[in-house]
Scaffold this active site. Structure first.
Site, PDB file in Angstrom:
ATOM      1  N   ASP A 156       0.834  -1.104  -0.013  1.00  0.00           N
ATOM      2  CA  ASP A 156      -0.192   0.019  -0.120  1.00  0.00           C
ATOM      3  C   ASP A 156       0.825   1.371   0.043  1.00  0.00           C
ATOM      4  OD1 ASP A 156       0.617  -0.900   2.624  1.00  0.00           O
ATOM      5  OD2 ASP A 156      -0.906   0.461   3.428  1.00  0.00           O
ATOM      6  N   GLU A 197      -0.494  -2.357   5.328  1.00  0.00           N
ATOM      7  CA  GLU A 197       0.530  -2.135   6.501  1.00  0.00           C
ATOM      8  C   GLU A 197       0.378  -0.963   6.966  1.00  0.00           C
ATOM      9  OE1 GLU A 197       3.999  -0.763   8.470  1.00  0.00           O
ATOM     10  OE2 GLU A 197       3.445  -0.196   6.545  1.00  0.00           O
TER      11      GLU A 197
END
Length: 403
Positions: free
Chosen positions: A68, A134
């Site tokens: 991400d 994350e």
């Protein structure tokens, strides 16, 4: 290599996606792994992708990368800089950037997956895991809750790396507590609003919030022992709509980092005590509201596994190119994957910047101030030798644990 890693990296960097929205990235990963011959499972934990390559008997090794990006407006000036925008969890339109290097992580793991596929000098089971969210702090947990280890083999060791602001071509590995626990929380302070010309008729939440912010700084300065470590940051303070209106409430956003669970408990308890006491001292009509958001556990590298992996990394990268950076105050959720499997974790840092910038740092032990940190809008790792070093490190570590 048949995968053009530099091209993959530039593409990922130019097209970042927010947490739990990594659909395009997951598609690229799944396509590449399928072409390499991995058994691919998609959609674990939302957008997670896992590839499994079985080659006879032997240990099961998991290599992890996160996918991400962040709500940051890129300012690197690179020709492949991101101009992407996304919608965050609150429905806001935001810029998106790979300001933490997850594009590096994905690219390196794809490269390592290819090298290990082409190698016939190992046996066992290789699991390559591409994790969503994350930055959200819940991606690893979401994958585990979605039956990760019911759908893919449970590993004997979990390995991974994170690009960081130190010299490309180097790695950093620390045994024991390697990264801090992190807690994020919002605090709502209620007051009594009114006209700015008549503060005596109100309970001013702005004044209350200002006193809370000041007093919170005393936790680390006066309640935590010098030998311990903690960070309490007030990253947000929102109140009011107009200069002559005293608002009815104020909201604070806090980030807490600790390197010991007992210190964490002490800091959180002190925050609640101080905020409640300041609210009472101001005559607030209601007790403060505490909303706990994401939490990252301590990242702990199992010492024996770390020593074994250290030797493999040093053999691959060269003598003196694997450093011990000590414990750092950044946070990660990779440990959730290891804990859920009952396996040791080894997680290291990958240098990503021009070594010339670190000439004095290698002598003094202090990082230069002009190197952008992770989450900076200027964060721009070198493509090479960062990618080739990252691939070599993952391959060496995996081979060390595979038969």
């Amino acid at each position: 290599m048949t995968i053009d890693l530099a091209a993959i990296y530039r593409d990922l960097h130019a097209h970042p996606e927010l947490s739990f929205q990594e659909h395009r990235t997951a598609g690229i990963v799944a396509e590449q792994l399928t072409a390499l011959g991995y058994a691919v499972t998609t959609g674990i934990g939302g957008t997670g992708v896992v590839g499994v390559l079985e080659r006879g008997t032997g240990p099961t090794v998991l290599l992890r990368a996160d996918m991400d990006g962040l709500p940051v407006q890129e300012a690197t000036g690179l020709e492949y800089a991101s101009t992407a925008r996304g919608t965050d969890a609150d429905g806001n339109d935001v810029p998106v950037m790979h300001a933490c290097g997850h594009d590096v992580h994905v690219t390196c793991l794809l490269g390592a997956a290819e090298v290990l596929t082409a190698s016939d000098d190992w046996s066992g089971t290789l699991v390559v895991l591409f994790q969503p969210a994350e930055e959200w702090g819940g991606g690893a947990e979401r994958m585990v809750e979605d039956g990760l280890y019911d759908r893919v083999p449970k590993p004997d060791v979990v390995l991974g790396q994170h690009v960081a602001p130190f010299p490309a071509g180097f790695a950093g590995l620390h045994a024991g507590v390697a990264m801090a626990a992190a807690d994020s929380l919002d605090i709502v302070l209620d007051g009594t609003g009114g006209h700015g010309s008549r503060p005596e008729t109100t309970v001013d939440p702005v004044y209350l919030a200002a006193n809370v912010v000041t007093r919170l700084q005393g936790i680390v300065a006066r309640e935590i022992a010098p030998a311990d470590s903690a960070v309490v940051t007030v990253g947000q303070l929102h109140a009011g709509t107009k200069n002559n209106i005293i608002p009815p409430s104020a909201r604070l956003g806090l980030s807490v980092r600790t390197l010991d669970d007992s210190v964490r408990d002490k800091v959180i308890a002190a925050i609640e005590r101080i905020v409640k006491a300041e609210a009472k001292a101001s005559g607030a009509p209601r007790e403060p509201e505490f909303v706990y958001l994401e939490r990252f556990p301590l990242t702990v590298n199992e010492p024996a596994a770390t020593a074994r992996t250290f030797q493999a990394l040093q053999a691959a990268l060269g003598e003196g190119r694997v450093l011990d950076p000590g414990a750092i105050s950044g946070s990660e959720d990779v440990g959730v994957l290891a804990t859920a499997a009952g396996a040791p974790l080894v997680y290291w840092f990958l240098g990503g910047f021009d070594p010339a910038m670190f000439a004095d740092a290698l002598r003094t032990g202090r990082l230069p101030e002009d190197v952008p940190s992770n989450h900076s809008p200027h964060f721009a790792p070198l493509i090479e030798p960062t990618l080739s070093t990252g691939v070599a490190a993952l391959v060496a570590a995996a081979r060390e644990w595979l038969d």
